[in-house]
Design a protein around this motif. Structure first.
Motif, mmCIF file in Angstrom:
data_model
loop_
_atom_site.group_PDB
_atom_site.id
_atom_site.type_symbol
_atom_site.label_atom_id
_atom_site.label_comp_id
_atom_site.label_asym_id
_atom_site.label_seq_id
_atom_site.Cartn_x
_atom_site.Cartn_y
_atom_site.Cartn_z
ATOM 1 N N VAL A 64 39.625 8.275 -10.963
ATOM 2 C CA VAL A 64 39.399 7.997 -9.539
ATOM 3 C C VAL A 64 38.292 6.965 -9.338
ATOM 4 C CG1 VAL A 64 40.393 10.175 -8.728
ATOM 5 C CG2 VAL A 64 37.918 10.008 -9.095
ATOM 6 N N ARG A 65 37.301 6.989 -10.211
ATOM 7 C CA ARG A 65 36.251 5.960 -10.121
ATOM 8 C C ARG A 65 36.850 4.573 -10.386
ATOM 9 N NH1 ARG A 65 30.645 7.148 -10.090
ATOM 10 N NH2 ARG A 65 30.342 5.050 -10.929
ATOM 11 N N ALA A 66 37.702 4.475 -11.393
ATOM 12 C CA ALA A 66 38.342 3.190 -11.711
ATOM 13 C C ALA A 66 39.232 2.736 -10.562
ATOM 14 C CB ALA A 66 39.147 3.306 -13.000
ATOM 15 N N SER A 67 39.961 3.666 -9.999
ATOM 16 C CA SER A 67 40.830 3.342 -8.864
ATOM 17 C C SER A 67 40.009 2.882 -7.659
ATOM 18 C CB SER A 67 41.671 4.565 -8.496
ATOM 19 O OG SER A 67 42.581 4.263 -7.481
ATOM 20 N N ALA A 68 38.898 3.557 -7.416
ATOM 21 C CA ALA A 68 38.009 3.159 -6.321
ATOM 22 C C ALA A 68 37.474 1.746 -6.550
ATOM 23 C CB ALA A 68 36.860 4.155 -6.193
ATOM 24 N N ALA A 69 37.056 1.471 -7.776
ATOM 25 C CA ALA A 69 36.517 0.150 -8.090
ATOM 26 C C ALA A 69 37.553 -0.936 -7.824
ATOM 27 C CB ALA A 69 36.053 0.104 -9.543
ATOM 28 N N LYS A 70 38.802 -0.682 -8.203
ATOM 29 C CA LYS A 70 39.871 -1.669 -7.969
ATOM 30 C C LYS A 70 40.081 -1.929 -6.482
ATOM 31 C CE LYS A 70 42.690 -0.955 -12.076
ATOM 32 N NZ LYS A 70 43.993 -0.480 -12.586
ATOM 33 N N GLN A 71 39.848 -0.902 -5.659
ATOM 34 C CA GLN A 71 40.052 -1.020 -4.220
ATOM 35 C C GLN A 71 38.795 -1.495 -3.486
ATOM 36 O OE1 GLN A 71 42.966 -0.549 -2.526
ATOM 37 N NE2 GLN A 71 43.927 -0.303 -4.524
ATOM 38 N N GLY A 72 37.709 -1.678 -4.219
ATOM 39 C CA GLY A 72 36.465 -2.100 -3.590
ATOM 40 C C GLY A 72 35.787 -0.974 -2.824
ATOM 41 N N LEU A 73 36.065 0.250 -3.237
ATOM 42 C CA LEU A 73 35.508 1.434 -2.583
ATOM 43 C C LEU A 73 34.327 1.940 -3.387
ATOM 44 C CD1 LEU A 73 36.018 3.408 -0.223
ATOM 45 C CD2 LEU A 73 37.580 4.640 -1.720
ATOM 46 N N ASP A 74 33.370 2.526 -2.728
ATOM 47 C CA ASP A 74 32.163 3.046 -3.366
ATOM 48 C C ASP A 74 32.532 4.120 -4.385
ATOM 49 O OD1 ASP A 74 29.843 4.665 -3.928
ATOM 50 O OD2 ASP A 74 28.902 3.852 -2.132
ATOM 51 N N GLU A 75 32.291 3.842 -5.648
ATOM 52 C CA GLU A 75 32.648 4.766 -6.728
ATOM 53 C C GLU A 75 31.859 6.069 -6.654
ATOM 54 O OE1 GLU A 75 32.845 2.866 -10.682
ATOM 55 O OE2 GLU A 75 32.772 0.978 -9.557
#
Length: 98
Positions: A64-75
């Motif tokens: 989920v952290r990796a997915s957040a990073a791809k979306q530009g969301l706060d990890e």
């Protein structure tokens, strides 16, 4: 899902409608995830798997952290939210497995 991108909204009323729709969609997905947890209870009983699988928790958080990073969301935010969700899920499973 939403019908408009945020930048297409020309008023707060329109943007709030989009946010409300996103909230409804998130609740639907969380309800489906809870159903998966309920199914996991049954399968874990059969397979003799404990409620807490530390390796799996770490894997989910990493994903989920990796997915957040791809979306530009706060990890950090995503990790906090998922850790809460994971702990709730483990508690739910533990009630039935112990």
């Amino acid at each position: 899902m939403t019908s408009r991108a945020p930048e297409e909204c020309t008023s707060m009323a329109e943007l709030r409608c989009e946010i409300d729709e996103l909230d409804r969609s998130l609740i639907e997905m969380l309800a489906l995830r809870a159903q998966c947890i309920d199914r996991a209870i049954t399968l874990k009983k059969v397979e003799g798997i404990p409620a807490r699988a530390t390796d799996r928790v770490e894997e989910v958080v990493r994903k989920v952290r990796a997915s957040a990073a791809k979306q530009g969301l706060d990890e950090e935010l995503v990790e906090k939210l998922w850790c809460e969700l994971i702990e709730w899920s483990i508690e739910r499973e533990s009630k039935h497995l112990d």
